[in-house]
Design an enzyme around this catalytic site. Structure first.
Site, PDB file in Angstrom:
ATOM      1  N   LYS A 124      10.363   2.765 -12.144  1.00 42.24           N
ATOM      2  CA  LYS A 124       9.927   4.137 -12.443  1.00 42.24           C
ATOM      3  C   LYS A 124      10.564   4.714 -13.694  1.00 42.24           C
ATOM      4  CE  LYS A 124       7.590   5.822  -8.497  1.00 42.24           C
ATOM      5  NZ  LYS A 124       7.943   4.849  -7.437  1.00 42.24           N
ATOM      6  N   SER A 132      11.948  12.703  -3.697  1.00 46.81           N
ATOM      7  CA  SER A 132      13.253  12.439  -3.100  1.00 46.81           C
ATOM      8  C   SER A 132      13.598  10.978  -3.369  1.00 46.81           C
ATOM      9  CB  SER A 132      13.202  12.694  -1.601  1.00 46.81           C
ATOM     10  OG  SER A 132      12.169  11.940  -1.024  1.00 46.81           O
ATOM     11  N   GLU A 172      -0.288  -3.259  -0.155  1.00 49.94           N
ATOM     12  CA  GLU A 172       0.237  -2.041   0.457  1.00 49.94           C
ATOM     13  C   GLU A 172       0.613  -2.300   1.909  1.00 49.94           C
ATOM     14  OE1 GLU A 172      -2.656   1.092   0.045  1.00 49.94           O
ATOM     15  OE2 GLU A 172      -4.212  -0.117   0.963  1.00 49.94           O
ATOM     16  N   GLY A 195      -0.612   1.840   6.110  1.00 50.33           N
ATOM     17  CA  GLY A 195      -1.255   2.796   5.211  1.00 50.33           C
ATOM     18  C   GLY A 195      -2.150   2.093   4.216  1.00 50.33           C
ATOM     19  N   ASP A 208      -4.856   2.906   2.703  1.00 50.48           N
ATOM     20  CA  ASP A 208      -5.822   3.788   2.030  1.00 50.48           C
ATOM     21  C   ASP A 208      -6.325   3.176   0.723  1.00 50.48           C
ATOM     22  OD1 ASP A 208      -2.965   4.526   1.324  1.00 50.48           O
ATOM     23  OD2 ASP A 208      -4.054   5.498  -0.296  1.00 50.48           O
ATOM     24  N   SER A 216       9.514  -4.498  -7.307  1.00 51.02           N
ATOM     25  CA  SER A 216       9.497  -3.187  -7.951  1.00 51.02           C
ATOM     26  C   SER A 216      10.810  -2.418  -7.932  1.00 51.02           C
ATOM     27  CB  SER A 216       8.400  -2.327  -7.320  1.00 51.02           C
ATOM     28  OG  SER A 216       8.628  -2.181  -5.936  1.00 51.02           O
TER      29      SER A 216
HETATM   30  C1  LIG Z   1       7.182   4.291  -6.559  1.00 56.81           C
HETATM   31  C2  LIG Z   1       7.436   2.915  -6.097  1.00 56.81           C
HETATM   32  C3  LIG Z   1       6.380   2.052  -5.744  1.00 56.81           C
HETATM   33  C4  LIG Z   1       4.919   2.488  -5.771  1.00 56.81           C
HETATM   34  O1  LIG Z   1       4.507   2.729  -7.098  1.00 56.81           O
HETATM   35  P1  LIG Z   1       3.144   3.514  -7.429  1.00 56.81           P
HETATM   36  O2  LIG Z   1       3.129   3.623  -8.900  1.00 56.81           O
HETATM   37  O3  LIG Z   1       3.223   4.857  -6.744  1.00 56.81           O
HETATM   38  O4  LIG Z   1       2.039   2.714  -6.868  1.00 56.81           O
HETATM   39  C5  LIG Z   1       6.687   0.755  -5.375  1.00 56.81           C
HETATM   40  N1  LIG Z   1       7.963   0.317  -5.333  1.00 56.81           N
HETATM   41  C6  LIG Z   1       9.005   1.110  -5.651  1.00 56.81           C
HETATM   42  C7  LIG Z   1      10.376   0.550  -5.583  1.00 56.81           C
HETATM   43  C8  LIG Z   1       8.777   2.430  -6.061  1.00 56.81           C
HETATM   44  O5  LIG Z   1       9.820   3.214  -6.383  1.00 56.81           O
END
Ligand SMILES: *Cc1c(COP(=O)(O)O)cnc(C)c1O
Length: 324
Positions: A55, A80, A206, A210, A212, A306
């Site tokens: 992010k 958060s 996902e 969830g 969606d 991620s």
């Molecule tokens: C925010 C986040 C996601 C999901 O990312 P999106 O861009 O909302 O699809 C996945 N893994 C981690 C670690 C995140 O912080």
């Protein structure tokens, strides 16, 4: 095909903008994982990114494009989770004031970390207060710019730099597998794949609780659900964004789901075999590949890991279960 909200040029420009501030995260491989999946896997490890998740890429790319007036006003975010820290750190690095609106029952450690990056934190009662109204009021009173966690072209383009770096390292891949919450990461990465590796099929993953995104892609319109109960707290978003869905419906082949138990097994695999700590949401893509949810046999497959932000107590409880 109508014009999409972002193009590969936006991802490339984002990469130039964030390059000096972001980490170029490692791409790890594992013979054990390859054997388990009967494929050649490349794990792009964003758990090693600044603030511990991808992010930072989108947040920095968005704030770096503020006008002088927006910079004077500051940046506002609701979160958060990892987005809060990404905005707080990016703002600090770019000399912009940040205000983060968090629920008052957010983990103390996250509130502290966000304050630690110099952001002001405003707490609200998630059962009583209207978060949107509160945010609107603060944004107006103080002239701040709101940056949402995924549904913003600058955020999406920033997140796509993770896949751009992966393809630069691995060359063409047959498949790219990406976790999915609101779709910022998936839409950005699909944009990079489309330009850099034509023929590479992109999949979202996902939580089972969830789905969606899966239902939205298959039905062609955004499906809204109640906030799902899952350990993948970064993917508890109840619906995709307008901008992210516009990209996902054009460039993503399919969306599959994994269970919480499969996420826990994958956390164990990462810790035990690859020696890396990955948060539950960060395990989504790998869990799909390691549990036969996608036809990966014989293919070269990119897997986005991620993030790694899970506190040690939860990590121990999840990974060791009753043995903790
Ligand atoms: C925010 C986040 C996601 C999901 O990312 P999106 O861009 O909302 O699809 C996945 N893994 C981690 C670690 C995140 O912080």
């Amino acid at each position: 095909m109508t014009a999409l909200p972002i193009t590969f040029d936006d991802v490339a420009a984002a990469h130039d903008r964030i390059r000096a501030a972001a980490h170029r995260t490692p791409v790890l491989t594992s013979r054990t994982a390859n054997a388990a999946a009967a494929a050649e896997l490349f794990f792009k490890c964003e758990n090693f990114q600044r603030i511990g998740a991808f992010k930072f890429r989108g947040a920095y790319n968005a704030i770096a494009q503020f006008t002088p007036e927006q910079k004077r006003g500051g940046v506002l975010a609701f979160s958060s989770g990892n987005h809060a820290q990404a905005i707080a750190l990016s703002a600090q690095l770019l000399g912009v004031q940040a205000l983060i609106v968090m629920p008052e029952d957010a983990p103390a450690i996250k509130i502290q970390a966000t304050r630690g990056y110099g952001a002001e934190v405003v707490l609200y009662d998630r059962y009583k207060d209207d978060r949107e109204a509160l945010g609107q009021r603060i944004a107006q009173e103080r002239g701040m710019t709101l940056i949402p966690p995924y549904d913003h072209p600058h955020v999406m383009a920033g997140q796509g730099t993770a896949a751009k770096e992966l393809f630069e390292e691995t060359g063409p891949l047959d498949m790219l597998v990406v976790c999915l919450g609101g779709g910022g990461l998936l839409s950005g990465c699909a944009t990079a794949a489309h330009a850099m590796a034509p023929g590479c099929e992109v999949f979202g993953v996902e939580p089972e609780a969830g789905n969606d995104g899966q239902r939205s892609l298959r039905s062609g319109e955004i499906v809204r659900i109640d906030t799902p109960r899952t350990i993948a707290d970064g993917a508890q978003t109840p619906y995709l964004g307008q901008y992210t869905f516009a990209v996902i419906r054009e460039l993503v082949k399919d969306i599959v789901t994994v269970s919480d138990a499969e996420l826990v097994e994958t956390m164990k695999f990462f810790a035990g075999r690859m020696k890396i700590m990955v948060e539950p949401t960060g395990c989504l893509a790998a869990a799909a590949v390691l549990n036969g949810k996608l036809d990966v046999a014989g293919k070269r497959v990119g897997v986005i890991v991620s993030g790694g932000n899970v506190d040690l107590n939860s990590f121990a409880n999840l990974v060791l279960g009753q043995n903790a």
